[in-house]
Design a protein around this motif. Structure first.
Motif, mmCIF file in Angstrom:
data_model
loop_
_atom_site.group_PDB
_atom_site.id
_atom_site.type_symbol
_atom_site.label_atom_id
_atom_site.label_comp_id
_atom_site.label_asym_id
_atom_site.label_seq_id
_atom_site.Cartn_x
_atom_site.Cartn_y
_atom_site.Cartn_z
ATOM 1 N N ASN A 80 37.623 40.938 53.072
ATOM 2 C CA ASN A 80 38.414 40.764 51.920
ATOM 3 C C ASN A 80 39.685 41.682 51.891
ATOM 4 O OD1 ASN A 80 39.802 39.919 49.812
ATOM 5 N ND2 ASN A 80 38.304 40.242 48.367
ATOM 6 N N PRO A 81 40.883 41.111 52.319
ATOM 7 C CA PRO A 81 42.024 42.107 52.702
ATOM 8 C C PRO A 81 42.434 42.574 51.144
ATOM 9 C CG PRO A 81 42.823 39.754 52.618
ATOM 10 C CD PRO A 81 41.166 39.889 52.501
ATOM 11 N N ARG A 82 42.239 41.787 50.017
ATOM 12 C CA ARG A 82 42.798 42.225 48.721
ATOM 13 C C ARG A 82 41.723 42.001 47.615
ATOM 14 N NH1 ARG A 82 47.423 40.320 51.122
ATOM 15 N NH2 ARG A 82 49.427 41.802 51.017
ATOM 16 N N LEU A 83 41.686 43.017 46.623
ATOM 17 C CA LEU A 83 40.803 42.980 45.488
ATOM 18 C C LEU A 83 41.266 43.726 44.419
ATOM 19 C CD1 LEU A 83 37.757 42.276 44.824
ATOM 20 C CD2 LEU A 83 37.305 44.611 45.491
ATOM 21 N N THR A 84 41.395 42.953 43.388
ATOM 22 C CA THR A 84 41.849 43.448 42.135
ATOM 23 C C THR A 84 40.930 44.326 41.600
ATOM 24 O OG1 THR A 84 43.310 41.603 41.765
ATOM 25 C CG2 THR A 84 42.862 42.707 39.984
ATOM 26 N N LEU A 85 41.545 45.585 41.013
ATOM 27 C CA LEU A 85 40.595 46.395 40.292
ATOM 28 C C LEU A 85 40.558 46.049 38.574
ATOM 29 C CD1 LEU A 85 41.017 47.716 42.900
ATOM 30 C CD2 LEU A 85 41.123 49.692 41.873
ATOM 31 N N ARG A 86 39.730 45.722 37.915
ATOM 32 C CA ARG A 86 39.586 45.446 36.432
ATOM 33 C C ARG A 86 39.093 46.748 35.900
ATOM 34 N NH1 ARG A 86 38.879 39.708 34.071
ATOM 35 N NH2 ARG A 86 41.298 39.739 34.478
ATOM 36 N N LYS A 87 39.975 47.258 34.825
ATOM 37 C CA LYS A 87 39.487 48.457 34.217
ATOM 38 C C LYS A 87 39.152 48.225 32.812
ATOM 39 C CE LYS A 87 42.475 48.925 36.557
ATOM 40 N NZ LYS A 87 43.682 49.870 36.847
ATOM 41 N N TYR A 88 38.098 48.639 32.277
ATOM 42 C CA TYR A 88 37.692 48.537 30.878
ATOM 43 C C TYR A 88 37.492 49.845 30.251
ATOM 44 C CZ TYR A 88 35.815 44.077 32.986
ATOM 45 O OH TYR A 88 35.391 43.021 33.576
ATOM 46 N N GLY A 104 35.690 51.168 26.479
ATOM 47 C CA GLY A 104 34.859 50.651 25.461
ATOM 48 C C GLY A 104 34.269 49.232 25.335
ATOM 49 N N GLY A 105 34.022 48.760 26.790
ATOM 50 C CA GLY A 105 33.707 47.420 27.102
ATOM 51 C C GLY A 105 34.849 46.492 27.063
ATOM 52 N N ALA A 106 36.087 46.801 26.826
ATOM 53 C CA ALA A 106 37.217 45.729 26.621
ATOM 54 C C ALA A 106 38.188 45.992 27.955
ATOM 55 C CB ALA A 106 37.895 45.850 25.306
ATOM 56 N N VAL A 107 38.697 44.872 28.373
ATOM 57 C CA VAL A 107 39.440 44.816 29.483
ATOM 58 C C VAL A 107 40.637 45.367 29.048
ATOM 59 C CG1 VAL A 107 40.789 43.249 31.128
ATOM 60 C CG2 VAL A 107 38.631 42.895 30.581
ATOM 61 N N ILE A 108 41.093 46.377 29.930
ATOM 62 C CA ILE A 108 42.438 47.329 29.643
ATOM 63 C C ILE A 108 43.649 46.768 30.458
ATOM 64 C CG2 ILE A 108 43.496 49.643 29.319
ATOM 65 C CD1 ILE A 108 41.508 48.944 26.976
ATOM 66 N N ALA A 109 43.145 46.880 31.896
ATOM 67 C CA ALA A 109 44.328 46.451 32.771
ATOM 68 C C ALA A 109 43.728 46.038 33.952
ATOM 69 C CB ALA A 109 44.981 47.868 33.029
ATOM 70 N N ASP A 110 44.594 45.392 34.884
ATOM 71 C CA ASP A 110 43.980 44.810 36.190
ATOM 72 C C ASP A 110 45.206 45.523 37.029
ATOM 73 O OD1 ASP A 110 42.022 43.307 35.470
ATOM 74 O OD2 ASP A 110 43.169 41.515 35.417
ATOM 75 N N HIS A 111 44.790 45.927 38.503
ATOM 76 C CA HIS A 111 45.667 46.600 39.450
ATOM 77 C C HIS A 111 45.151 45.979 40.735
ATOM 78 C CE1 HIS A 111 48.283 49.362 41.220
ATOM 79 N NE2 HIS A 111 47.336 49.758 41.936
ATOM 80 N N THR A 112 46.028 45.407 41.394
ATOM 81 C CA THR A 112 45.635 45.197 42.961
ATOM 82 C C THR A 112 46.356 46.048 43.979
ATOM 83 O OG1 THR A 112 45.666 42.897 42.120
ATOM 84 C CG2 THR A 112 45.579 43.094 44.619
ATOM 85 N N PRO A 113 45.803 46.755 44.376
ATOM 86 C CA PRO A 113 46.621 47.757 45.404
ATOM 87 C C PRO A 113 47.327 46.878 46.572
ATOM 88 C CG PRO A 113 44.323 48.673 45.012
ATOM 89 C CD PRO A 113 44.408 47.094 44.426
ATOM 90 N N GLN A 114 48.295 47.476 46.994
ATOM 91 C CA GLN A 114 49.234 46.650 48.091
ATOM 92 C C GLN A 114 49.318 45.233 47.870
ATOM 93 O OE1 GLN A 114 46.582 48.375 51.371
ATOM 94 N NE2 GLN A 114 48.431 49.665 51.793
ATOM 95 N N GLU A 115 49.484 44.915 46.468
ATOM 96 C CA GLU A 115 49.616 43.332 46.215
ATOM 97 C C GLU A 115 50.832 42.733 46.928
ATOM 98 O OE1 GLU A 115 49.462 40.455 42.121
ATOM 99 O OE2 GLU A 115 49.965 42.599 42.299
ATOM 100 N N ASP A 116 51.894 43.653 47.061
ATOM 101 C CA ASP A 116 53.095 42.986 47.744
ATOM 102 C C ASP A 116 53.217 43.176 49.218
ATOM 103 O OD1 ASP A 116 53.702 41.844 45.214
ATOM 104 O OD2 ASP A 116 54.762 43.575 44.645
ATOM 105 N N ALA A 117 52.064 43.714 49.700
ATOM 106 C CA ALA A 117 52.322 44.370 51.311
ATOM 107 C C ALA A 117 52.190 43.117 52.114
ATOM 108 C CB ALA A 117 51.178 45.346 51.522
ATOM 109 N N VAL A 118 53.035 43.294 53.237
ATOM 110 C CA VAL A 118 53.036 42.158 54.048
ATOM 111 C C VAL A 118 53.099 42.500 55.569
ATOM 112 C CG1 VAL A 118 54.198 40.314 52.634
ATOM 113 C CG2 VAL A 118 55.661 41.841 54.087
#
Length: 520
Positions: A69-77, A79-93
């Motif tokens: 899988n070339p891309r995977l989004t990191l979902r950060k929590y 206290g059990g709640a979603v705080i942020a999403d981050h996809t490393p090298q999301e715009d890399a081509v």
């Protein structure tokens, strides 16, 4: 007693990459592993951009692309709640000189499976349940005694048997460094409850963390967790029950259940490096030579690149195309890279630990451009013979076959166990002919924009990538110049796609001299 050119001890990614590199060159090789069966744990779960180039050169690029899988989004929590999403090298081509914009998420067992399949295509299979008990060496080779009483005579032996392996210990080499006191849990599980496999879920609280990363091509997840202690303060052994309690504590998602556990283990961060990577006819590679923090995912990648570096050198020496002196450059080149890796992963681990104190920050805090290892070169090496970018990675470039017009990438030209001499412009043709005649099987030649033969570089990507002067830029509405009148130049590329030498078109005799010295 049986004989072979190279005996490889350990059939992980390092040993398998080395074996494939040797087998492709037609070098007799045996690869043994004391385990009775192949590992099925995820362990290392990522290939970086440089490792993808290495594996593509060995003929497995499409296999790995299909399996990972070339891309995977990191979902950060928090206290059990979603705080942020981050996809490393999301715009890399991809770019003309870098064909792989991202790494790949792929479990280590799948990486090993693809490598074993490639090795089997050469008629070589891993010998499971085969333990090397001891070995001795002399001026002409190594004799290994197997635990079952058999003996193997090899010209060279390579220890790819991990940090706890016997080869380094038998050589009596120090493995200096440190081991962190903190323990962490890791394992492979299935997850019931509808958790989205499009994310690497990271529940990070002030008092601990649980991370669940989906493993491509499977129903499994790799789970990493802070440890659990019993009433006496001792660490609990990894188990499904411990993992479930930690997940419940941090994720707080009703109905999220772990099941079907596979590989379960613990680890402590070890930062250690062998004092030498070669003793006579015995070499160390991968974790047998160096171990470091998991931050940045460089462990498996550094081992793969160790095997690739050593492989082409052993192949040329075993094939009679180079002298023993070439083997000295393995330690010369890879020991400093290992030291850099230890330093870099330590820095990345600190960045992760500091970053995770803030809500919404996860393992992406450890990511950096360095981790692609595209910038790892050998400018200090005795194989960096001079000129622009000597020792650096040789860039790719899209070209076309001058006769057929079919697309050809430089990486396709480089593939295989030989040096490649690129000649830019028609004035380089004479040097290419001279080198081809003098050096035979050691080198292939490739003329670029020479007028009717070799390759055409219609957009000038190769000229720019290699810093060649004198080429006219193509007009916006017309065809590219063919190099007539341009200064051009010569670039000698090593079998591992690093630049050995760059010079003017009239210095073909020096290329011959340099390559002939390899045979001494």
């Amino acid at each position: 007693m049986t004989t072979t050119a190279v005996l490889i001890v350990g059939a992980g990614p390092t040993g398998l990459t080395l074996a494939c590199t040797l087998a492709r060159a037609g070098v007799p090789v045996r690869i043994v592993d004391k385990s009775p069966e192949f590992h099925d744990g995820s362990r290392g779960k990522g290939l970086n951009q440089r490792s993808r180039e290495v594996l593509a050169d060995l003929g497995m690029g499409e296999d790995f692309t299909a399996a990972g899988n070339p891309r995977l989004t990191l979902r950060k929590y928090r206290g059990g709640a979603v705080i942020a999403d981050h996809t490393p090298q999301e715009d890399a081509v991809p770019t003309p000189d870098v064909p792989y914009a991202t790494g790949l998420w792929i479990p280590q067992w799948r990486t090993e499976e693809i490598l074993r399949a490639k090795l089997a295509s050469y008629g070589i299979r891993v010998e499971l349940g085969t333990e090397v008990a001891e070995f001795t060496q002399d001026e002409s080779g190594v004799t290994a005694a197997l635990a079952d009483g058999r003996r193997v005579r090899a010209a060279y032996l390579v220890g790819c048997d991990g940090a706890r392996g016997m080869v380094r210990k038998a050589l009596g080499l120090a493995f200096d460094g440190e081991t962190a006191p903190e323990l962490a849990l890791v394992g492979d599980v299935e997850v019931e409850g509808g958790l989205d496999r499009g994310y690497w879920h990271q529940w990070i609280d002030e008092d601990g963390a649980v991370l669940l990363c989906p493993l491509p091509g499977t129903e499994r997840w790799q789970l990493q967790s802070s440890p659990e202690r019993d009433a006496e303060g001792r660490y609990e052994e990894p188990s499904l029950e411990v993992f479930q309690r930690q997940l419940d504590r941090h994720a707080r998602i009703p109905g999220l259940r772990l099941s079907n556990p596979g590989w379960l283990s613990t680890y402590r961060v070890n930062v250690r490096m062998a004092e030498r990577f070669r003793v006579g006819r015995v070499f160390l590679a991968g974790d047998a030579a160096h171990v470091h923090s998991i931050a940045g995912g460089l462990g498996m990648n550094t081992g793969i690149q160790d095997g690739y570096n050593l492989g082409w050198k052993l192949a040329l020496v075993a094939g009679g195309l180079a002298g023993e002196g070439l083997l000295e450059t393995y330690e010369e080149e890879r020991l400093p890279v290992a030291a850099w890796t230890l330093k870099t992963t330590n820095e990345r681990l600190r960045a992760v630990m500091e970053g995770m104190r803030k809500a919404g920050v996860g393992t992406e805090a450890g990511f950096s451009r360095d981790l692609t290892t595209l910038g790892v070169g050998y400018g200090w090496s005795s194989l960096a013979w001079g000129g622009r970018a000597a020792g650096e990675r040789a860039p790719d470039a899209p070209c076309r076959d001058a006769a057929t017009g079919e697309p050809v990438r430089l990486f396709e030209v480089f593939a295989g166990p030989r040096f490649t001499l690129l000649g830019f412009g028609p004035r380089s043709a004479q040097a290419l002919a001279r080198v081809s005649e003098a050096c035979g099987d050691l080198v292939r030649t490739c003329l670029i924009d020479g007028g009717g033969e070799g390759l055409v570089d219609p957009d000038g990507h190769a000229w720019r990538a290699y810093g060649m002067a004198g080429r006219e830029e193509p007009a916006a509405d017309g065809p590219a110049a063919d190099g007539e009148g341009g200064a051009g130049g010569l670039v000698l590329v090593r079998p591992d796609n690093h630049i050995a030498w760059t010079a003017a078109v009239d210095r073909g005799a020096e290329v011959v001299d340099r390559l002939e010295r390899l045979g001494r």
